[in-house]
Motif scaffolding. Structure first.
Motif, PDB file in Angstrom:
ATOM      1  N   ASN A   1       0.828  -1.214   0.000  1.00  0.00           N
ATOM      2  CA  ASN A   1       0.000   0.000   0.000  1.00  0.00           C
ATOM      3  C   ASN A   1       0.858   1.258   0.000  1.00  0.00           C
ATOM      4  OD1 ASN A   1      -2.217  -1.670   0.118  1.00  0.00           O
ATOM      5  ND2 ASN A   1      -2.547  -1.401   2.315  1.00  0.00           N
TER       6      ASN A   1
ATOM      7  N   GLU B   1       0.953   4.108  -2.876  1.00  0.00           N
ATOM      8  CA  GLU B   1       0.608   5.493  -2.545  1.00  0.00           C
ATOM      9  C   GLU B   1       1.747   6.423  -2.920  1.00  0.00           C
ATOM     10  OE1 GLU B   1      -0.522   5.787   1.532  1.00  0.00           O
ATOM     11  OE2 GLU B   1      -2.096   4.264   1.364  1.00  0.00           O
TER      12      GLU B   1
ATOM     13  N   SER C   1      -5.105   4.576  -1.735  1.00  0.00           N
ATOM     14  CA  SER C   1      -4.241   3.435  -2.032  1.00  0.00           C
ATOM     15  C   SER C   1      -4.879   2.498  -3.046  1.00  0.00           C
ATOM     16  CB  SER C   1      -3.929   2.676  -0.736  1.00  0.00           C
ATOM     17  OG  SER C   1      -3.235   1.489  -1.005  1.00  0.00           O
TER      18      SER C   1
ATOM     19  N   GLU D   1      -3.544   1.791  -6.745  1.00  0.00           N
ATOM     20  CA  GLU D   1      -3.213   0.412  -7.108  1.00  0.00           C
ATOM     21  C   GLU D   1      -3.938   0.001  -8.381  1.00  0.00           C
ATOM     22  OE1 GLU D   1      -3.791  -4.016  -5.141  1.00  0.00           O
ATOM     23  OE2 GLU D   1      -3.552  -2.256  -3.841  1.00  0.00           O
TER      24      GLU D   1
ATOM     25  N   ARG E   1      -8.778  -3.834   3.652  1.00  0.00           N
ATOM     26  CA  ARG E   1      -7.977  -2.860   4.391  1.00  0.00           C
ATOM     27  C   ARG E   1      -8.671  -2.349   5.658  1.00  0.00           C
ATOM     28  NH1 ARG E   1      -6.393  -2.628  -0.748  1.00  0.00           N
ATOM     29  NH2 ARG E   1      -4.296  -1.838  -1.298  1.00  0.00           N
TER      30      ARG E   1
END
Length: 411
Positions: free
Chosen positions: A91, A95, A351, A355, A375
């Motif tokens: 993550n 980011e 994130s 992604e 998450r």
């Protein structure tokens, strides 16, 4: 003054107390006394036992308690590092890749440290809350029982009396020690965890990332290869640093928590346990506050009054504590859900979107749902369970004494 001299002095005082009780017409029974001890003699007996139990708890309970909780914490840290470190690294890298201004390793390290240290803190508080009772109960009971059975009072107590007194003392202080230690862990351990996690990431993450990129360049692979390589290089360092950082701090927390409750509650607990065993729950001239507990009609009438009192206490505690729990739970849970989402949703959503953009494939709602659930769901569960625990604790602390006073005031 040496220990032997102290024991001799204690024995002399105790013998004087017992002789005074016997001369006053109280028949000695193995395991207890067949009447009420005079108030002055009762105080001496309680003081002797209080000192022995206090010293025994200080010497034997803290270290054993600490070792058991360290085992729990090590296991939880090991599981967490192996289960979640890779995902958190992934993550953070995604980011950083999608951040304005390009990839900044210091920013990535800071965000990763903050999130992972908070996660470790939450899991450790939860683990201690779950296991602290088992870790404390056996050692505390055995220590109190040994102190009572091996001291100068032992010759006047049979096994049943010793076991009963130890149980009553433990029962009165165990819950408060448990709650105090959990509260202190929550308050004091966060900063120690944050420092150790930040130190480990700042020292090892750049080296691990460079090594992973070099290996990827030489052998090929994708983002997952980098994540796993970095993770493998950080695992041992994180586990070692966290273990080192928590050991001394946890010992300090346990020592302070146990000392605080022992200082504030032990004397009262010893006195109550002795009162119940030696004089049927009565001290000196207090018989008769509830008619039937002693005196001429102390048998069946006493049992009837005790049953009435028990039912009143149950009813009052059930109603008042139950009402307080209901009042707090709905508001506290809703607030905790909102707080958790406000704190975590923005970063998680950023994130996930970064992604998805990196991996390609366009906007996929199902992927976003699953990624956000992965998450956030566990964090939400831990936060809500903590809020429930705190709400119940607040309700019990606030209303339990009030409910008892109401029950006892009803005649």
């Amino acid at each position: 003054m040496g220990k032997q001299q102290m024991d001799n002095n204690e024995m002399q005082l105790l013998n004087q107390a017992i002789q005074a009780a016997l001369q006053g017409g109280f028949g000695q029974q193995f395991g207890g006394f067949g009447g009420q001890l005079p108030e002055g003699q009762f105080e001496k007996l309680g003081d002797l036992m209080h000192e022995r139990v206090r010293e025994a708890i200080r010497e034997k309970v803290v270290e054993a308690f600490h070792e058991r909780l360290m085992e729990v914490m090590k296991d939880r840290v090991r599981d967490l590092v192996r289960q979640r470190l890779g995902q958190e690294i992934r993550n953070a890298l995604l980011e950083g890749h999608g951040a304005p201004g390009g990839f900044n390793l210091d920013t990535v390290t800071t965000r990763l440290s903050e999130r992972f240290s908070e996660m470790v803190h939450e899991r450790l508080v939860e683990a201690i809350r779950e296991r602290v009772g088992d870790a404390l109960r056996e050692r505390l009971h055995n220590t109190i029982r040994e102190a009572v059975s091996e001291g100068p009072t032992a010759q006047f107590l049979d096994w049943n009396a010793t076991e009963g007194i130890a149980f009553k003392i433990r029962e009165r202080i165990e819950t408060e020690i448990r709650e105090r230690v959990v509260d202190m862990v929550r308050e004091r351990l966060r900063e120690a965890i944050r420092e150790r996690v930040q130190q480990a990431f700042r020292e090892r993450l750049p080296e691990a990332l460079n090594a992973a990129l070099s290996q990827k360049k030489a052998k090929g692979g994708d983002l997952e290869v980098i994540v796993m390589l970095v993770r493998d290089k950080l695992i041992d360092t994180l586990e070692r640093r966290l273990g080192e950082g928590m050991r001394d701090r946890l010992r300090e927390i346990i020592r302070d928590g146990v000392e605080e409750i022992v200082r504030d509650r032990l004397r009262e607990a010893v006195r109550a346990a002795l009162a119940e065993k030696f004089s049927g729950g009565q001290l000196g001239g207090n018989a008769g506050y509830y008619p039937g507990f002693g005196g001429q009609n102390g048998g069946q009438q006493g049992g009837f009054v005790m049953e009435q009192l028990r039912e009143r206490i149950i009813e009052n505690v059930r109603d008042r504590v139950g009402e307080a729990v209901r009042e707090r739970l709905e508001t506290r849970i809703k607030q905790k859900i909102e707080d958790t989402l406000r704190e975590r949703l923005g970063g998680a959503l950023q994130s996930v979107l970064a992604e998805q953009t990196t991996l390609g494939g366009g906007f996929n709602p199902e992927y976003i749902v699953e990624a956000l659930r992965y998450r956030l769901a566990e964090n939400l569960r831990y936060d809500v369970s903590g809020a429930v625990f705190e709400s119940v604790g607040d309700a019990v602390r606030e209303r339990f004494g009030e409910a008892l006073r109401t029950a006892l005031s009803q005649r």
